[in-house]
Each structure stands twice: as C-alpha cells, then as structure tokens.
Design a protein around this motif. Structure first.
Motif, PDB file in Angstrom:
ATOM      1  N   GLU B 139       5.246   6.711  -7.424  1.00  0.00           N
ATOM      2  CA  GLU B 139       4.332   7.853  -7.497  1.00  0.00           C
ATOM      3  C   GLU B 139       4.877   8.845  -8.530  1.00  0.00           C
ATOM      4  O   GLU B 139       6.069   8.831  -8.837  1.00  0.00           O
ATOM      5  N   PRO B 144       0.859  14.972  -6.907  1.00  0.00           N
ATOM      6  CA  PRO B 144      -0.483  15.309  -7.400  1.00  0.00           C
ATOM      7  C   PRO B 144      -0.635  16.826  -7.550  1.00  0.00           C
ATOM      8  O   PRO B 144      -0.109  17.590  -6.736  1.00  0.00           O
ATOM      9  N   GLU B 146      -3.046  18.573  -6.972  1.00  0.00           N
ATOM     10  CA  GLU B 146      -3.812  19.164  -5.868  1.00  0.00           C
ATOM     11  C   GLU B 146      -2.909  19.647  -4.732  1.00  0.00           C
ATOM     12  O   GLU B 146      -3.322  20.465  -3.933  1.00  0.00           O
ATOM     13  N   ARG B 275       0.055  12.066  -0.451  1.00  0.00           N
ATOM     14  CA  ARG B 275      -0.318  13.378  -1.010  1.00  0.00           C
ATOM     15  C   ARG B 275       0.401  14.516  -0.304  1.00  0.00           C
ATOM     16  O   ARG B 275       0.451  15.623  -0.800  1.00  0.00           O
TER      17      ARG B 275
END
Lengths: 307, 307
Positions: B139, B144, B146, B275
């Motif tokens: 990853e 991310p 967000e 996430r």
C-alpha cells in the motif's frame, strides 16, 4: 502453477479475447485472427486478482447444449448483455460470444446432451480490462431423475420487496451475477428443511423464482410466471416453454402472483436451461399433483429444440 | 495457461493446503511437511470450476500489514471462521491460516505498509474439497489522501429490514462472502451521485455500515457503531478503534442508530483495515466537520498497532 492435487475436468474451455466493446484488440496478435482461443482447463487459468473471484463481480449464463447446438442462445446472450448493463460492464460483443460458445462445443466434440457456461467478469483488479470465457461439459443423456419424479420446495423469503429493482437498482436484482453465495445458501436451507429446492418470496407477499430457476404455475388452461419487474430474472427456458404452451393452445402470462395463489395452482414447475421443466410435488407441507402430460410434452420439446 | 496479455502483479501468494478441518492431508506429501506452499502468482492458479468464481461461494478477509505484522489478525481469523460457519463451510484451521499469512508476508519481504487478503472458497465444483489462499500487496506508505481530507457519502437502502439476519439467515447478512457484486454496484451508485462512498440503511430506518467499512459516529463524548445483530459485519478495525477510544477516556457502544441520528452526530468515520479511519465530510447534502484530533490520533494508533 498450483500443485494442488485436485484439478478441473472441464472438457472444453475457450477464452473470449475480443469480449466487449472497446476491449480485446490488443490481445489479438497473440491469438492470430480469432477473437477467442481454446485453452487447456488443466492449466487452471484464472488470475487470483480477477474481480470475478475477489468480488463475485461479473455475470454468467448457462445454456443447455443438444446435438452440437446451444439452446436459446439468443435469449441467453441478450440476458447476459442486460446483466452486464446492470453491472456497468462494457457491452459484450454478442457475435464474438456466440462464436466462442460454438467453438467450445466443437472443442467438446460430442453430439450429446451438455451445457455451456459463459462467464464475463470485470477482469483483473486495477487493469480495467474485463475477462471472459466459455466452457462446456456433458450432462447425463437421460437427464436428472427429478425431471420425471419432481421435486419438493419450500418458500423462503428473499428479504426484498417486489419493487426493489425499481427503488434500489444497485442491489442488482434481475442481473445474473457471479455473486450467487446467497442462492447456494438458500438451497442448503431448503435441504435442511427436507426439501429439494426453494421458491423465493418477496417481503410484500409475492412469489418470485427459484435460486437457479424460473417458476411456472398452471391455473386451469392458463400458465403464469411471476413478472420480471419484481427484480427477478427473465427466464430463457420459461420463454421457450411459453412459446410451446401457446402452440398447444394454452394461455400464458406474466404478472404478480400472491403467495396464497400457490394453493390454487393445478400444477407448478421450476424451469431452467439444464434441468428443463421440473414438476413441483410439494410446497412446504402441501402436496401437488404432477401434470404428467404437460411435463412430458414440455420436456420433450425443451430437450429437442434446436434454436 | 491463458495467453491473455494482462497478468497479475500480486507480489506474494501462498496456497493453504491443510486449510480446514477434515481437508488438506492428502495434498501434503506434495508440499513436504508444510500445511501451505508458496506459489507463483504469474502462473494464474485458480481453476475455472472453483465455486469461488462460478458462484461467489466463499469468504474473505483483508488485513492491513505493518512492519511485517498483519493487523488485528485474531479478529480477522475469528470473523473468517464465523463467515465460514454461516456458509456451512468446514471450520478453517485458524493456526494454519495464521502461519500462511505470515508466510505470505515473508515472501513479500517488505517492512512497509501493505495488506493481506485471505480467500477461502467451497473449492472446485463437484470435488467437495475447499480451496484457500493468501496474498499480500504493498500500500502507499502515506496512505490514502482521504484518511486526512475525508470522504463524502450518500445513504443507500440495503433493501433488507434490520432483523434480516435473524429471520432469514440464508441471505448470509453478517458473513463476509465473495459475493460482493452488490457492494461494488453500491459504490458505483454513490459515485454516480457525486459521493465517494455509501452508508447502507435498513428498510426500517436504521444506519448499517459501508459497502467495505464499518460506521462510527461521535455524539459528545460517546462513540457509537451500529450493532452487529442487524446483519452487518463485526468490524475488526472498529473493534480496535473502540479499544483506543476507551483508553482515551471516551464512552463506546454498539446499538441500533436511526437514520435521523446522523444529523445529530458531531463527527463520523468509515473504518476498515487498509484505509483505517476515514472522516465523513458530507452525508447526502449535509456537511459534517472533521474531528481532526480524534481522526489523527486514531489513525496514528491504527497504523502503528502491532497486534
């Protein structure tokens, strides 16, 4: 390559390279001029990152094969295109898929009874390139015993209202997706309850379909199937069955059917591409008579149709 | 082997041979003493007849990987066992799977941020032998965007009542299955509506979860997540988040949350293994403030937990 000792016995596998609008051309030079190519099923060719497996994100069709011809292939291909549209998949190249099915049947090389499965997935995660393949296998020439002796069913709640496809299209009701874990669990629940199969009902009290089949009910000289505006599949075999029934002089129609109407039906069937028309002999605790004449006539037609 | 030009870039793949009670031993002589074995992802090893692909019939878990350790692996393995039980799959051998995850992380060979996916299917059609594998990928080290800037969500009907898991267990709500086509379609619908993600609601008016994440709401000094008795997943990340929040002196609880309560929340997050905690900045048309302190503290904890 996996060294697992269990391997596939699919007799004939064809990968569809030019499978959808906007896809396939880059792969073509590797396969010559053909938009599809035969593959060896023993070499286990599905990528671990294919969204068909990681997310059940794809659609499928299963068509009966008789005497070298796939049955109701137009209806299957049209439904695959409709399912793909509901999943926002690129429009499948219908003629390529049709030829790929024929190629798989030729690779199978039998004139007997079989079935073809068409699988069309969103492809390997992150690539944006869909994947497709077709395989063909042999079925028992006599067909399943249940085609003659019938099956028992239980009514099981699908958990949705009958208007779910209109109110909540993201739930994909009416698309034939690879996400069939619920359908499989429903069959196991039916078996736990001592039945062979199930008929789904909506939360607002309507009959829908089986986990793998369409429902047809007979009321006098009228044959009725639940309407597809209730988030259920348009049955390819049901369509052909209704053509035949009309030819026999019966009335046919699609509408909403309340659960209580099952008790008033003279006979009922679950119909699907490979099993054909299977008469229902019991619904929950209520016995039903087999309509031998229609069952035998319909199956003779379905097994020999060459369309 | 398929000659398609698109291939997988999974860095590390491990097949789990002795994956479930009653299965695996016959395959062991081929792999020496180990109950699992590394495989080459480029050789695309999934059988076309695996029910994971033909029926979405299996379960999965995705765990974050940090500094060589899978995060919340006990919770992931426990949930996989629970999902398997809901699908009537043989009980997975938890210790074998745990070691297989570690083997895949070692094969990956990085100390950075990644994720591990565990897939456990009903296996190749007709064999009755389940299939299982684990793969690991990298990853972005920064995670991310967000996670910092938040996401907008829309509320979308899941089509079921909140008591569906009790009334209709064959619908598999609360199991993390491979049949995720609906979850993917829900995300596309959210994006069509101009949002990043979705929160499911029940037909009787309760907030449930995201298609790929659990929901946490803040009301004053209380943090609430919708209760898992409503046919939703037990969130592994949500569980760790609540432990941390309790350690910070906050109250935590799981209960039914009415849709209207979203408007009264001080802040909200979707939380998931990769996430982590993503703050929600808009629900339908209503803006929400990011709780910067909790968001940053929680993510720092989630990213560095070593459990």
């Amino acid at each position: 390559m996996t060294s697992t000792t269990v391997t596939s016995d699919v007799p004939a596998l064809v990968f569809v390279d030019d499978l959808a609008e906007g896809f396939g051309a880059p792969a073509r030079p590797f396969h010559g001029a053909s938009p599809f190519h035969r593959a060896d099923p023993a070499s286990t060719p599905i990528d671990v990152l294919d969204l068909g497996i990681t997310r059940g994100d794809g659609v499928f069709e299963t068509a009966g094969v008789n005497h070298g011809h796939p049955q109701a292939i137009d209806a299957h291909l049209a439904r695959m295109a409709r399912s793909a549209a509901l999943l926002d998949l690129p429009a499948p190249r219908i003629e390529v898929w049709r030829r790929a099915v024929q190629e798989a049947i030729e690779a199978w090389g039998s004139d007997g009874h079989g079935a073809a499965k068409l699988i069309y997935t969103r492809g390997i995660e992150g690539t944006g390139v869909p994947t497709g393949w077709v395989y063909v296998w042999a079925e028992e020439p006599e067909g399943p015993i249940e085609r003659r002796d019938g099956i028992t069913v239980v009514l099981l709640d699908r958990g949705y209202r009958s208007d779910v496809a209109k109110t909540s299209p993201w739930l994909l009701q009416g698309a034939k997706t690879l996400s069939y874990a619920l359908n499989q669990a429903t069959l196991r629940e039916a078996q736990r309850r001592g039945a062979d199969d199930a008929v789904y009902t909506s939360t607002d009290g309507f009959l829908l379909e089986g986990p793998h089949a369409s429902l047809i009910l007979r009321f006098g000289d009228e044959f009725i199937t639940p309407g597809t505006d209730q988030g259920i599949l348009k049955g390819t075999t049901q369509g052909d069955a209704f053509d035949w029934l009309e030819g026999q002089g019966y009335g046919v129609g699609a509408r909403q059917v309340r659960v209580e109407e099952f008790a008033a039906a003279d006979a009922a069937w679950l119909v699907s591409s490979v099993r054909c028309a299977v008469p229902i002999t019991r619904v929950d605790d209520r016995e039903m008579a087999i309509d031998r004449q229609v069952t035998d006539g319909l199956n003779a037609f379905l097994l020999e149709r060459d369309c």
